[in-house]
Write a protein that holds these residues in place. Structure first.
Motif, PDB file in Angstrom:
ATOM      1  N   ALA A 233       0.831  -1.210   0.000  1.00 15.16           N
ATOM      2  CA  ALA A 233       0.000   0.000   0.000  1.00 15.16           C
ATOM      3  C   ALA A 233       0.864   1.258   0.000  1.00 15.16           C
ATOM      4  N   HIS A 235       3.774   1.666  -1.424  1.00 18.35           N
ATOM      5  CA  HIS A 235       4.309   1.921  -2.767  1.00 18.35           C
ATOM      6  C   HIS A 235       3.207   2.215  -3.780  1.00 18.35           C
ATOM      7  N   ASP A 236       2.010   1.740  -3.528  1.00 18.93           N
ATOM      8  CA  ASP A 236       0.884   2.219  -4.334  1.00 18.93           C
ATOM      9  C   ASP A 236       0.737   3.733  -4.138  1.00 18.93           C
ATOM     10  N   TRP A 237       0.786   4.162  -2.887  1.00 18.02           N
ATOM     11  CA  TRP A 237       0.661   5.591  -2.567  1.00 18.02           C
ATOM     12  C   TRP A 237       1.796   6.405  -3.191  1.00 18.02           C
ATOM     13  N   ARG A 240       4.159   3.523  -7.341  1.00 18.12           N
ATOM     14  CA  ARG A 240       4.821   2.391  -7.989  1.00 18.12           C
ATOM     15  C   ARG A 240       3.878   1.212  -8.210  1.00 18.12           C
ATOM     16  N   GLY A 241       2.598   1.427  -8.041  1.00 15.99           N
ATOM     17  CA  GLY A 241       1.658   0.314  -8.151  1.00 15.99           C
ATOM     18  C   GLY A 241       1.737  -0.419  -9.469  1.00 15.99           C
ATOM     19  N   ASP A 242       1.764   0.313 -10.575  1.00 14.66           N
ATOM     20  CA  ASP A 242       1.800  -0.334 -11.890  1.00 14.66           C
ATOM     21  C   ASP A 242       3.121  -1.065 -12.105  1.00 14.66           C
ATOM     22  N   LYS A 245       3.023  -4.317 -10.033  1.00 15.82           N
ATOM     23  CA  LYS A 245       1.915  -5.262 -10.183  1.00 15.82           C
ATOM     24  C   LYS A 245       2.376  -6.628 -10.690  1.00 15.82           C
ATOM     25  N   HIS A 248       3.627  -8.570  -7.752  1.00 14.99           N
ATOM     26  CA  HIS A 248       2.548  -9.007  -6.864  1.00 14.99           C
ATOM     27  C   HIS A 248       1.763 -10.166  -7.471  1.00 14.99           C
TER      28      HIS A 248
END
Length: 317
Positions: A233, A235-237, A240-242, A245, A248
């Motif tokens: 969460a 790194h999503d913030w 770096r989420g994409d 992914k 993950h």
């Protein structure tokens, strides 16, 4: 000069073998020693030794979990360190992770934000020498008072990754401790805590010019840590989420090798400082230039003598 910290103990070095290095640290330019607590040494014992070996150093835990010691025991441990290092000890507390709290210690990982807030508030009272009888949201204390309250209560810092915990640190703590970020991420974190709060970050440093080896080690660490929900969460913030992914997805499918391979070089290079010793020192300084108050360097194994590596990474005047 800013603060310049090192994380001890060093991998592969017996505790007692740190003595000469710790005595040297102030002359080398280090200001701080920070410890951690996962499945190696506890967080306090290395600092007890450092308090005797180098009385000039500031000492801090980064971090002690708020679940794995009862609130009273945590206050006792902090008070003991504060007595040994008056005015030089910072108690860093954090929620840790379900793996450590539940999987390794058999304790429910329940309401982490509230447990952190409640523990912080209890510690403020207990370390001030108050007799505490209080119903907190996540635990209840009856008639607790330290027999040896410290003459100077320690600073209390919160491990914080996202806005809610960072803002709690800014409101009620003496500092925030963060982890697994790039120098470019520092302004995002700093914006949540304001310009004046102390911001500490553990920075993973792998001083080798073998980029492939550094990235291979970095990928192992990144897949182990950034798949933990709180770090995912975070790194999503940070945006770096994409990029993360594919890691993950592979991890969720049970493909550890695929998860490591899916981490882009650019992410590894952002989060793991590697290269020559001089380059690594400059990279650590770039965190400070971006708004970090206190780097807590964690030396990753490269095959070189870690004690000599710490000496080489010392700040330059």
């Amino acid at each position: 000069m800013s603060r310049w910290g090192i994380t001890l103990p060093l991998t592969g070095v017996p505790l007692a073998a740190h003595r000469d290095l710790v005595k040297e640290l102030p002359d080398l330019g280090y200001t701080d020693v920070w410890s951690a607590e996962t499945a190696g040494t506890d967080a306090f014992t290395p600092l007890v030794l450092a308090a005797e070996w180098a009385p000039e150093l500031r000492l801090g835990t980064a971090i002690v979990p708020v679940y794995t010691r009862g609130p009273g025991l945590l206050a006792m441990s902090a008070a003991t360190m504060a007595e040994l290092a008056p005015g030089r000890f910072a108690l860093g507390i954090g929620t840790s992770s379900p793996t450590i709290v539940e999987g390794w210690n058999g304790i429910d990982f329940d309401q982490p934000f509230h447990r952190m807030r409640d523990t912080l508030r209890f510690l403020r009272s207990a370390l001030a020498g108050d007799k505490v009888t209080e119903k907190y949201g996540t635990f209840e204390i009856t008639k607790f008072r330290l027999e040896r309250p410290p003459a100077q209560p320690p600073e209390i810092m919160l491990a914080a990754l996202r806005p809610g915990m960072l803002r709690l640190a800014a409101r009620e703590a003496d500092g925030a401790i963060t982890n697994w970020l790039s120098a470019g991420d520092v302004p995002t974190v700093r914006a949540e805590v304001g310009p004046d709060l102390e911001l500490v970050a553990r920075i993973f440093v792998c001083p080798t010019e073998d980029a492939a080896a550094a990235r291979a080690l970095g990928r192992l660490l990144i897949s182990s840590y950034l798949t933990v929900p709180a770090y995912a969460a975070f790194h999503d913030w940070l945006g770096r989420g994409d990029e993360l992914k594919p890691m993950h997805d592979a991890w969720a499918a049970g493909d550890r090798a695929g998860a490591n391979a899916a981490i882009p070089d650019s992410v590894v290079d952002d989060l793991i400082v590697h290269g020559s010793v001089d380059h690594c020192r400059e990279r650590v300084q770039s965190y400070v230039d971006a708004g970090l108050t206190t780097p807590a360097i964690a030396v990753l194994p490269t095959g070189a003598d870690p004690i000599e590596t710490v000496r080489a990474l010392a700040p330059r005047p």
